[in-house]
Design an enzyme around this catalytic site. Sequence first.
Site, PDB file in Angstrom:
ATOM      1  CG  HIS A  67      -1.770  -0.952   1.330  1.00 27.71           C
ATOM      2  ND1 HIS A  67      -2.941  -1.398   0.474  1.00 27.71           N
ATOM      3  CD2 HIS A  67      -1.721  -2.136   2.178  1.00 27.71           C
ATOM      4  CE1 HIS A  67      -3.288  -2.709   0.700  1.00 27.71           C
ATOM      5  NE2 HIS A  67      -2.954  -2.911   1.872  1.00 27.71           N
ATOM      6  CG  HIS A  95       3.451   5.679   5.355  1.00 29.60           C
ATOM      7  ND1 HIS A  95       3.670   5.582   6.743  1.00 29.60           N
ATOM      8  CD2 HIS A  95       2.402   6.436   4.958  1.00 29.60           C
ATOM      9  CE1 HIS A  95       2.480   6.285   6.941  1.00 29.60           C
ATOM     10  NE2 HIS A  95       1.953   6.507   6.106  1.00 29.60           N
ATOM     11  CG  HIS A  97      -0.239   8.298   1.643  1.00 27.12           C
ATOM     12  ND1 HIS A  97      -1.188   7.477   1.798  1.00 27.12           N
ATOM     13  CD2 HIS A  97       0.317   8.605   2.836  1.00 27.12           C
ATOM     14  CE1 HIS A  97      -1.188   6.900   3.122  1.00 27.12           C
ATOM     15  NE2 HIS A  97      -0.274   7.862   3.845  1.00 27.12           N
ATOM     16  CD  GLU A 107      -3.416   9.619   2.968  1.00 26.09           C
ATOM     17  OE1 GLU A 107      -3.116   9.416   3.907  1.00 26.09           O
ATOM     18  OE2 GLU A 107      -4.156   8.378   2.385  1.00 26.09           O
ATOM     19  CG  HIS A 120       1.654  10.432   6.421  1.00 25.41           C
ATOM     20  ND1 HIS A 120       0.589   9.619   5.854  1.00 25.41           N
ATOM     21  CD2 HIS A 120       1.289  11.969   6.190  1.00 25.41           C
ATOM     22  CE1 HIS A 120      -0.438  10.511   5.249  1.00 25.41           C
ATOM     23  NE2 HIS A 120      -0.079  11.844   5.671  1.00 25.41           N
ATOM     24  CB  THR A 201      -5.104   8.000   5.833  1.00 36.18           C
ATOM     25  OG1 THR A 201      -3.682   7.353   5.361  1.00 36.18           O
ATOM     26  CG2 THR A 201      -4.988   9.207   6.588  1.00 36.18           C
ATOM     27  CB  THR A 202      -4.604   2.344   5.664  1.00 40.29           C
ATOM     28  OG1 THR A 202      -3.909   2.168   6.957  1.00 40.29           O
ATOM     29  CG2 THR A 202      -3.699   3.194   4.545  1.00 40.29           C
TER      30      THR A 202
HETATM   31  C1  SG7 Z   1       0.726   2.780   5.409  1.00 42.85           C
HETATM   32  O1  SG7 Z   1      -0.246   3.914   6.182  1.00 42.85           O
HETATM   33  C2  SG7 Z   1       1.705   2.175   6.325  1.00 42.85           C
HETATM   34  C3  SG7 Z   1       0.975   1.494   7.616  1.00 42.85           C
HETATM   35  C4  SG7 Z   1       0.348   2.828   8.274  1.00 42.85           C
HETATM   36  C5  SG7 Z   1      -0.845   3.202   7.464  1.00 42.85           C
HETATM   37  O2  SG7 Z   1       0.013   2.171   4.579  1.00 42.85           O
HETATM   38  O3  SG7 Z   1       2.790   2.676   6.690  1.00 42.85           O
HETATM   39  O4  SG7 Z   1       1.925   1.174   8.532  1.00 42.85           O
HETATM   40  C6  SG7 Z   1       1.929   0.031   8.941  1.00 42.85           C
HETATM   41  C7  SG7 Z   1       2.696  -0.470   9.921  1.00 42.85           C
HETATM   42  O5  SG7 Z   1       0.983  -0.899   8.678  1.00 42.85           O
HETATM   43  O6  SG7 Z   1      -0.310   2.247   9.374  1.00 42.85           O
HETATM   44  C8  SG7 Z   1      -0.311   1.975  12.134  1.00 42.85           C
HETATM   45  C9  SG7 Z   1       0.248   2.520  10.511  1.00 42.85           C
HETATM   46  O7  SG7 Z   1       1.259   3.446  10.824  1.00 42.85           O
HETATM   47  C10 SG7 Z   1      -1.474   4.246   7.968  1.00 42.85           C
HETATM   48  O8  SG7 Z   1      -0.712   5.511   8.714  1.00 42.85           O
HETATM   49  S1  SG7 Z   1      -1.270   7.092   8.274  1.00 42.85           S
HETATM   50  O9  SG7 Z   1      -2.521   7.104   8.996  1.00 42.85           O
HETATM   51  O10 SG7 Z   1      -0.201   7.844   8.640  1.00 42.85           O
HETATM   52  N1  SG7 Z   1      -1.415   7.130   6.794  1.00 42.85           N
HETATM   53 ZN    ZN Z   2       0.093   7.899   5.656  1.00 46.49          ZN
END
Ligand code: SG7
Ligand code: ZN
Length: 259
Positions: A67, A95, A97, A107, A120, A201-202
């Site tokens: 993702h 990470h 987007h 986002e 982020h 946001t996921t």
């Molecule tokens: C990304 O966004 C990943 C997720 C993250 C999610 O898809 O980096 O990381 C993991 C460890 O699954 O979820 C819990 C978390 O950090 C949502 O993150 S966000 O709200 O900052 N976009």
């Molecule tokens: Zn994010």
Amino acid sequence: SIAQWSYNPNAVDGPQNWKEDCSTGKRQSPIDIETAKTVMDKELGTFTLVNYNKTLNKTFRATNNGHALEMGFPGRAYNVSGGGLNGVYTTVQFHFHWGANNTVGSEHIVNGKEYAAELHFVSFNTKYANLGEAVDKPDGLAVLGLLIEVGEHNNSAFSFLEVANKLVEPFSIVNDVPAFTFEHLLPDDKTKFFRYNGSLTTPTCLESVTWTVFNDHVFISQYQMNLLRRLKKNGTLAEFGNYRPVQPLNNRIVKSSFP
Ligand code: SG7
Ligand code: ZN
């Protein structure tokens, strides 16, 4: 277990049909930040970013998690406090987007304007034992977000993005990325930012995030932007990007640290 989900707007597993807090929550993210409606809060102050300016003797783990492109770090090496946050948060990953072209991909949007990408930095509140404990608590996470635009020049702070060449296939991992500093990934002016209470946001869109979105943007080159777009997940990352549409503000107030 986590159900299948995608960013395909037309699919049964797309953002309009995400379940759980994604559909029932009242403090969802991202949002459109309408700057005329933000409320200045003098208490927001400046951030203390521990070790963000250092190259620690460590390695990072880069992942195409299906993702996003995610860069993971050893826990409790990088800390965030101040900036109106209650307590100390420790950064565990950042990470990206992005979109299929430069007109979409962020986002958060500002006064209706979308940007090409968003970065982020995810930190959890050290009053909890680990990310898993923190992730469903109202004050569990702090995410620092910044909006990315495409400019003329390669941004040397982002040269680690070359790792994307090794992350084209979903669920690829590169374990031995040499540590680099974070401070030049963030805008020079970290005193101007927006603050609101929101969510991941996921899926499952847990409502645990104290959001910071910096007012100033960061520029990367078209070449660097295209490195992100190389990541695949059955074609859908390239086709739709990996940004969630903005969510209702409901009764929330977005604060600003500046007039
Ligand atoms: C990304 O966004 C990943 C997720 C993250 C999610 O898809 O980096 O990381 C993991 C460890 O699954 O979820 C819990 C978390 O950090 C949502 O993150 S966000 O709200 O900052 N976009
Ligand atoms: Zn994010």
